[in-house]
Design an enzyme around this catalytic site. Structure first.
Site, mmCIF file in Angstrom:
data_model
loop_
_atom_site.group_PDB
_atom_site.id
_atom_site.type_symbol
_atom_site.label_atom_id
_atom_site.label_comp_id
_atom_site.label_asym_id
_atom_site.label_seq_id
_atom_site.Cartn_x
_atom_site.Cartn_y
_atom_site.Cartn_z
ATOM 1 N N SER A 192 -25.053 6.488 -23.416
ATOM 2 C CA SER A 192 -25.398 5.179 -22.867
ATOM 3 C C SER A 192 -26.858 4.842 -23.135
ATOM 4 C CB SER A 192 -25.129 5.148 -21.368
ATOM 5 O OG SER A 192 -25.815 6.209 -20.730
ATOM 6 N N ASN A 211 -24.725 9.582 -10.197
ATOM 7 C CA ASN A 211 -23.913 8.478 -9.672
ATOM 8 C C ASN A 211 -24.705 7.585 -8.721
ATOM 9 O OD1 ASN A 211 -21.953 9.768 -11.114
ATOM 10 N ND2 ASN A 211 -20.662 10.303 -9.357
ATOM 11 N N LYS A 263 -29.309 -34.491 -42.080
ATOM 12 C CA LYS A 263 -28.843 -34.038 -40.771
ATOM 13 C C LYS A 263 -29.970 -33.593 -39.843
ATOM 14 C CE LYS A 263 -25.282 -33.789 -39.356
ATOM 15 N NZ LYS A 263 -24.226 -32.811 -39.439
ATOM 16 N N ASN A 279 -29.547 -31.886 -36.241
ATOM 17 C CA ASN A 279 -28.425 -31.444 -35.420
ATOM 18 C C ASN A 279 -28.869 -30.871 -34.078
ATOM 19 O OD1 ASN A 279 -26.445 -32.007 -37.366
ATOM 20 N ND2 ASN A 279 -26.866 -30.076 -38.419
ATOM 21 N N GLU A 331 -25.612 -26.911 -28.722
ATOM 22 C CA GLU A 331 -24.307 -26.327 -29.047
ATOM 23 C C GLU A 331 -24.286 -24.828 -28.763
ATOM 24 O OE1 GLU A 331 -22.445 -28.806 -32.620
ATOM 25 O OE2 GLU A 331 -24.437 -28.041 -33.107
ATOM 26 N N GLN A 385 -19.437 2.610 -16.812
ATOM 27 C CA GLN A 385 -20.530 2.490 -17.778
ATOM 28 C C GLN A 385 -20.464 1.164 -18.550
ATOM 29 O OE1 GLN A 385 -21.926 6.165 -19.646
ATOM 30 N NE2 GLN A 385 -21.667 5.187 -21.626
#
Lengths: 458, 458, 458, 458
Positions: A22, A109, A282, A284, A289, A321
C-alpha cells in the site's frame, strides 16, 4: 522489511507483494502517521512502558523523520510494505532497539484508522476554505451582475425572467449545504480508534480520553472491534464529494450552454478556455467539461467503496485497503475543481443585452394569469385563458404582445386595456418579491443572508 | 385531466402519457399533498386571495379527501397524471370552482418538493424508531449473552478472544451513527420550498416564514430556483439508506457464517429460517441473505439517483421525477429489514460451549508477546520470538501450549515457568480493560454508555 | 507547447492547465499513438499530401521516438498537454517543419479514439492469456484433487456432498464466459475512428478501409460524429472487468472461508499469505481479500464512467477524457489479480480428511427422498417424510443415520432395511451422473470439455 | 403453502414471510415456469419416473394453469411464497397427488434460473424489434431531412457544418451496437440450468441435451454448481440496458437543447410535449427528460446487482433473489422508451432555415487551414495562420469573411482571392467525402449501409 514474518518460513511471491503493497498511496499519510506515533509514545510512557529516555529518543527520532519527509529526503526501501513499516524501520535506523517498543499495545489496524481519520479531518479543513472562496466568487458575481436579466428555464424551456444575481445565488446555497455536511462528517470522523489494538482493545493501561485530547479528537471510540473496521467516515467523505461534484457539474453544464453561440449569455476568458488542434476558431469550455465529467468519476468512487464495504463480515479485513485511493483522489479532484471553476466564473464576461433580448414574451404568461387572478378569476381558469391566447397568437402568427384587444376580450372579458403593463420584464421581476424570489429587493435580502453565512465562517 | 392543456391542440400519445404518469408511485404522497395544500390555502387567504368562505370550503374539501384516502375510498381516474392533479380534480368535484383558486401562486414544482420533503421527514421519524428498537435488541443480547466467549477474527482468521457481548455492541455503534446521520439529514430536509413558484418565486405577498412554521419546517428556502431543483435531501436519504444497509449486510454476513455447521456458534429460530424445496434437511438463513442482498440494491439506488442528478443543468427538469421510487423503495426496505433482522437476532440461540471450545491456543500469541514486553523486551523483538515459537510448535506437531519449556527457553530466556498462566482465555479477556476493550468490566461500562444513548432518544 | 493557441491572446491559468493536462495518464498510449501516426502518414502520402521524402522523414522520426520511449529516454516538457502534443513536438525537434504536415486532415478527436481502441485491443490480448493461464490452474487442481470430497453448500449451509474437482470447475466456466465476452468486445473495438476528423470527416481523399487494414482494424467507422464520441468500447471493457472481478471475488470469498480454522479445508502457502504486526500467530489471506475488495472498486469504475457518458449530448466533449484512467486501472488490476490468485490456488494445500469428515449426515436427505421416489412415492410426499425423520432425530437427540428402524417405519412403511445403503457419501456422489453433475464420471467428462476449451485457445 | 416445511416446528414470522416472498414480482415468470415444468415432465417421463397417464395429467393440468394466467383468472393464495409454489399448489388442486411427482430431481434453484433465462430471451426478442423500429425512425428522418444543414458541435461549441441526416445517423450506429450486444448476451443466456438440481446435479438419468433442445436452449450448462448460481446473464442484460439508456440519454439531451428557444432547430409535436400547471405558455420536452433521467436509474440498477453478486461466496444464496426486479424494470423501461422517443422523433418538425442560418462563419476555419494545406503549407502552420486571422477579425470587430484582403495577406501571402470560395457551407460539406464523412454522397452511402443493417434483421 515487514512487521510480521516471525512465523513464516517462505517468502511472499513478488507479484503478491506488489498487490499487497500500500506504500505507493499510503505514503500520503506520513505526517499523520508520525503525529499519531508521537502521541502513542507519550501514552505508553504514561502507562509505564517507556522510560523518559526512551520517550525522548522516540519523539526525537520521529521529529527527524518528519523533517525528512518535509524536505523530501526520506528514502523508501523496496521492502517497506506500507507507511507504518517505513516509519518504524527508519526509526530503528535512527535510534536503535528502543524503536521496537513503539508498537507496544498497538496494531496497524488502529494505527491506520487513526492516520486516515486525521488525514480526512485535515483535508476537510482545506476543502472548507476552498468552498468558502468559491462562495465568495458567486457572491461577488451576484453583486457585480446585479441588474442583468436572463431568461429563467424549467425543462430548459424559457419559463420566467430572472435576475442573473438570483441565478448565481442558486448555486451558492448548494455549496452552503455541502459545507454543512462536510463539517458534520468531520465531526463524526473525530472519534479515535487508537488504543483499540487489532480488534479486542489494548492490554495496557492506556488513558484513551487523554490520547484523544492529545490528538485533537472529540472522544475515543467506544468499541474496539467497530473502531478498527468502521469506514463510515470514508464513505461519508466520498458521498460528500460525489454530491458536491453533482453541484459543480450542474453549474458547469449550465455555463457551457450559456457560452454557446446560440445562447451567448457569457464568454469565458482565455485563461479558462482551450482550443482545438484541428479547428483554428475553437474556444472551448474544456475546464467546465472536465468539472462535469469528473463528477461522474466521483459517483463511481462512492459506489465502489460501498460495494467493497458491503461485502465484508464484521471486523477488520484487508479489503479495507481499497478505502484510501478513492478518498485521496476525491479530495485532490475537488481541491483543483473549486479554484478552477471559481476562477473561470470570476473572469467570465456577461452579455446583458444579449440575455435580456433573448427573453421571449410568452415567459410573461404567468403574469398574465396572475393579472386575471387579481381580478378575481380562479387561477385554474386564468391559466386556461392565457393558454388559449398563446394558441391564438400562434394561429394568427403574431407575437403574443401584439394579439389584438378583441381577441383577448373574446377569450375573457377581464382582459382589459391595463393588460399592456403586464408585458414588462422588470415588472415581472419586481412582482416576485416574497422571500426567496427574484425581485431585486428580495435578491438584495438574499445577498445579505449569504454574506452573513460567509462571514460566520470566515 | 391535466393541469396544463390550454395551449395544446393535440393530445398526448398514450405511451407517452404512460411514461409521463407519476401517479402509480406519487400517490404515496397523498397525505403530505393534502396537508401542504391546506397550509397553502391558509397562506393565500392571509394574502387576501381567498375569502373566509372559500378558505373554509377548500379546507373542508381537503379534509374530506384525506378521509377518502384513509378509508381507501379515493377513486383515481385514468386521466389523473399525478397526485397533485388527482387531489385538485377531486376538490373541484367536491366544492366546485373555488377549488380553482388553490393553485394561485403555486407551481407543482414547489408543491412536489414540499410534499416529498414532508414524506421523508415522516419516514425518518418511523425509521428512527425502528433503529432504536433494533439497538435495544442488540443491547439486550449484550446483556443476556454476557459471559459467552467467541473467537474474534481479523481477515476471518482467529485473532483474539472476545466477549460475545462486545461483538453484539460492535454492531450497536454503527446504528448509532446511522441515527445521527438520519437526524442531521432530516434537519436539512426541513427547509421549505413552498412559495417559490415554478422557479422565480411567487408573485403574491406570501409570508413564507409563517408558512414554514405552519408546516413544521425550520425555515423557508432562501432561493426559489435552488428550492425547486434541489434534491440533495433525497440523495442524502439514499446515502443514509445505503450505508445503513451496509451495516446490516455486514452483520448478516457474520451471522450467516456463525450459523454454519462449521462455526456452529448460533442457531436461528424456526420463525426466522426457511427450508428447501428439494433438500428436506435444510434450514436456511434466507432472511439474512435477503438483508445482505438488498444492501447491494440500495447502493445501486444511490448511484442511480446521483447519475440522474449529475446530468442536469440547474433549475427544474423532469428527470427529477426519478427521485421518488428509489426513496420509497429504500424506506420500505429498511422498515422491513430492521424488525426482521432484529427479530432473528432476538430469537436465535447461542452455543457458548461450542464457541468457547472453538478458540485455538494461538489466538493468545499477542498475550505471549505482551508477557515478554512486561519483562522489558521490546515489543518488536517479542513478536518475533512468539512467531518462532509458533513455527517450532508446528514443526514438532504439538499444540503451542504443549511446547516444552526448553524450546521456549531456546527462543528467549525470558520465557519462564509463569508463562503457563498466559494460556488462559479469561485472563486474556480481562487484560483488555482499557476503554473500548473486550474485558468484562470495560464491556459493562460500554453497555452503560449504550443504554444512555438509547434512553436519551427513547 | 499546445496545438491550438493561434487565436488566443491570454494564456491558460496554471491550475486550469493542471486540470486540463492528460499527459500524466495518456502517456501510456505512446506506442499506440506513434503506430497510429505512422499509419496516418502513409495514408496522407497516398492521398498526395506528403511527398516520398516527407513520408520517410516522418516515419523515421516516429521510429526514433518509439525507441526513446522503449528505452525510457523520452523527455516530456511541462508544456506538453497530452501524449499527442508531446510526440508531435518531439517530431518537430527531430525532423523540422515537415512534422507540421502530419496532423493534416486529422484531429486529436479521431487520433485519441484510435489510440485508445488500439490500447484496449492489446490489453485484451494480454488478458486473454492471463485468463487462459488461470483456467489451467483451475483445471490442474481439478485433476490433482480428484477424489477429494467436500460438503457442498447453498445458503452456506451444508446441502449435498461434492467432488472438490467439481467445485474448482464451477469457477472455470465463469472465466470461460469472461473470455468470450472479452473476445466479443475486442471485436467491436476494432472499428476505426481514424479519418473522421474532429466530427465531420476528413476533407482529404483518404482510403479509410486501407487505413483500417494497415492498422489491423476490421473496418472504418461508418459515421464520423459517432466515431469520435463513441466510448461504448471503454464501457464494455469496464463492465467486462467488473463482472470478471465479481467472479474472482466470489472465488476469493469461498477460499477465505475454507481456510478458516473452523472450515479448515485448505491452507494457503506462505508465498501467498501475510502476517500481523501485532498478533504473532496470524497467517492471513490478505491477497484473497484484496482480490475481493478490488472487485468493489471495479464496479465503481464502471458506474462512474457510465454516469459521465450519460450526461453528454452527442458529439465529442472533454468529459470523455475521464475514460482512460479507469480503463488503465482496471486492466492493471486484473493483470495482477489473475497471476496472484492463480498462484495462491496452485500452491495451496488441501485437507481431504478434514473436508470429508466435515460432511454431516443430513446432507444425504435428498438421497433419502429419492430412495422413496424410486419406490414410487411422489417426491413431494417423500420430501415431507424425510423432513419429519430429521425432526424426529433431533427430538430424540440421535444422528439421523441412527434413527431406529421403527421410527422410520412409523413415518413411512417404504423405509426398509436397504435404507442403510443410502447413508454413503460416495454413493450419493455417484448418483449425480447426469451431464453437469458431481458424479466422478460426469466430472471426468466435464474436465475433458474444459480441456478442449483451453486447447482451442492455446 | 410452502414446499419445505417438513422439518420445521415453528412457523415463519409474518414480517419475515413478507421479506421472503418473491411472488409479488416473480409471478411475471408464470408462462416460463409452466413451459419449463412441461419440458421437465417430459424429461422425467423419459427417465421412467412418470407413467404415460401421469405425464398426460401433468401436461394437461399445466395447460389449464397457463390458460388461467392468460385469462387473468389465476388466484394466488397468501401462502404462495413464489410462482413455483403457486403453480405446483394449483396443479395439485387440479390433478391431485400426481402433481407431487413433478418436482422429482428438480430444485427451485435450477428451476428459477431456467425460468429467468427464458424470460430474458423472450424480452430480448421484443427489444430487438423495438430497436429495429427505432432505427427505422432514424433512417427515415435521415432520408426525409436530407439537405437540411445544422451546425456541428464539439464541446457544444460550433465546430463544422453537418448534414442533419448525418447527425441522425450518428444515433443509428450506437443502437446497431446495442442490438449486436443484446444478440450476443441472449446467445450466452441460452445455456440450460435445468437438470442441475440444487447444486450437485440430478440423481436421475435425465438427458439434458434433449431437455435443452426441447426448450430451445443451445446447450445444457456444464457444471451444476455454476449453473444454479450464475447470474452473469442478468448482469449482462442490465449492462446492455444501462449502455442503451446512455445512448438514448445522449440523444434526448441533444434534442432538448435543439428544441430550446435559443437553438430552435426543432419543435416537438403536441403528442409528445407537456405543459405546466403554473406557466400557461410552456411546452416542455418532459418525455425526453424522462428518457434522460431513467438512464441514471438504469446505471444504478446495474451497479446494485453487481454489488449484490460481488458479495456472494460461490453457490446459490438467497441474495440472488434481488436479480429479478431490476431486470424486469430495465426491460419495461426500454420497452416504453423506444416507442416514445421514436414517436417523438418521427413527429417533430425541423426548421431548416433556422439551423442553417445559425451557422457562424468561423466554423469554416478548418476549411481555411485546409486551403493553405492544399497550397503546400504544413497544416500546423496553416492552423496558426487561421487562428491569427480569427483573432484579428475579433480585434477589428468584423466578421471573419469580411476581413480585408490585406489583412489576410499580412498573415500569410498564400491567402489569395480564391479564398472567398472557402466561405461556403455547402462546399465545406462536400469536401468531407471520405467514407464516414458528412458530404452528401458519403451520407448517401452511409444510408445504404444502414438500410442493409436493418434489412438483414427485418
Amino acid at each position: 522489511m515487514n512487521l510480521w514474518s516471525g512465523r513464516f518460513s517462505g517468502t511472499l511471491n513478488p507479484l503478491a507483494a506488489q498487490l499487497n503493497a500500500s506504500l505507493p498511496f499510503d505514503q500520503r499519510l506520513a505526517a499523520e502517521d508520525i503525529l499519531g506515533s508521537q502521541v502513542w509514545a507519550r501514552a505508553i510512557h504514561q502507562a509505564g512502558l517507556l522510560d523518559d529516555e526512551e520517550l525522548a529518543s522516540i519523539l526525537g527520532g520521529l521529529d527527524e523523520i518528519r523533517q525528512e519527509f518535509e524536505n523530501q529526503q526520506f528514502s523508501f526501501r523496496e521492502s517497506d510494505e506500507d507507511i507504518h513499516t517505513a516509519v518504524e524501520r527508519r526509526l530503528g535506523e535512527l535510534i536503535g532497539p528502543a524503536s521496537g517498543k513503539l508498537h507496544t499495545g498497538r496494531s496497524r489496524n488502529d494505527q491506520v484508522a487513526t492516520d486516515f481519520r486525521l488525514w480526512i479531518i485535515h483535508a476537510a479543513d482545506r476543502l472548507q476554505n476552498h468552498m468558502l472562496d468559491f462562495q465568495k466568487v458567486l457572491l461577488d458575481r451576484a453583486e457585480r451582475d446585479f441588474g442583468t436579466v436572463i431568461p429563467g428555464y424549467t425543462h430548459f424551456q424559457q419559463a420566467q425572467p430572472l435576475l442573473l444575481s438570483h441565478w448565481w445565488l442558486s448555486h451558492f446555497w448548494p455549496i452552503q449545504r455541502d459545507r454543512d455536511r462536510l463539517a458534520q462528517l468531520a465531526g463524526r470522523t473525530a472519534v479515535l480508534p487508537l488504543g483499540c489494538g487489532a480488534l479486542a482493545g489494548t492490554a495496557f493501561p492506556i488513558d484513551r480520553q487523554a490520547l484523544a485530547d492529545d490528538l485533537g479528537f472529540a472522544s475515543p471510540a467506544p468499541n474496539s472491534l467497530d473502531a478498527v473496521s468502521d469506514r463510515d467516515f470514508a464513505a461519508e467523505f466520498l458521498f460528500w464529494a460525489a454530491l458536491t461534484g453533482v453541484h459543480i457539474s450542474r453549474l458547469a453544464e449550465a455555463l457551457i450552454l450559456y457560452s454557446t453561440a446560440e445562447f451567448g449569455f457569457i464568454t469565458f476568458s482565455d485563461a479558462y478556455s482551450t482550443g482545438s488542434s484541428l479547428m483554428p476558431q475553437k474556444k472551448n469550455p474544456d475546464l467546465m467539461e472536465l468539472a462535469r465529467g469528473k463528477s461522474g468519476t466521483l459517483i463511481g468512487r462512492l459506489a465502489g467503496l460501498l460495494a467493497t464495504l458491503k461485502a465484508l463480515p464484521s471486523a477488520y479485513d484487508k479489503d479495507l485497503q481499497e478505502d484510501k485511493l478513492p478518498v485521496f483522489e476525491a479530495a485532490d479532484t475537488l481541491e483543483l475543481l473549486f479554484p478552477v471553476v471559481g476562477g473561470a466564473i470570476a473572469t467570465l464576461s456577461t452579455h446583458p443585452d444579449r440575455s435580456r433580448s433573448a427573453i421571449q414574451t410568452p415567459v410573461l404568461a404567468t403574469d398574465l394569469a396572475d393579472y386575471l387572478v387579481k381580478k378575481g378569476i380562479p387561477f385554474r381558469e386564468a391559466h386556461g385563458c392565457v393558454g388559449r391566447a398563446i394558441r391564438r397568437a400562434e394561429e394568427l402568427g403574431v407575437p403574443l404582445a401584439s394579439l389584438p384587444g378583441l381577441e383577448w376580450q373574446a377569450i375573457h372579458p377581464a382582459f382589459e386595456e391595463d393588460l399592456a403593463e403586464t408585458f414588462d420584464v422588470d415588472q415581472s421581476l419586481a412582482r416576485r418579491a416574497a422571500w426567496g424570489g427574484t425581485a431585486p429587493q428580495a435578491v438584495r435580502a438574499q445577498i445579505n443572508l449569504a454574506k452573513q453565512m460567509v462571514l460566520d465562517s470566515g
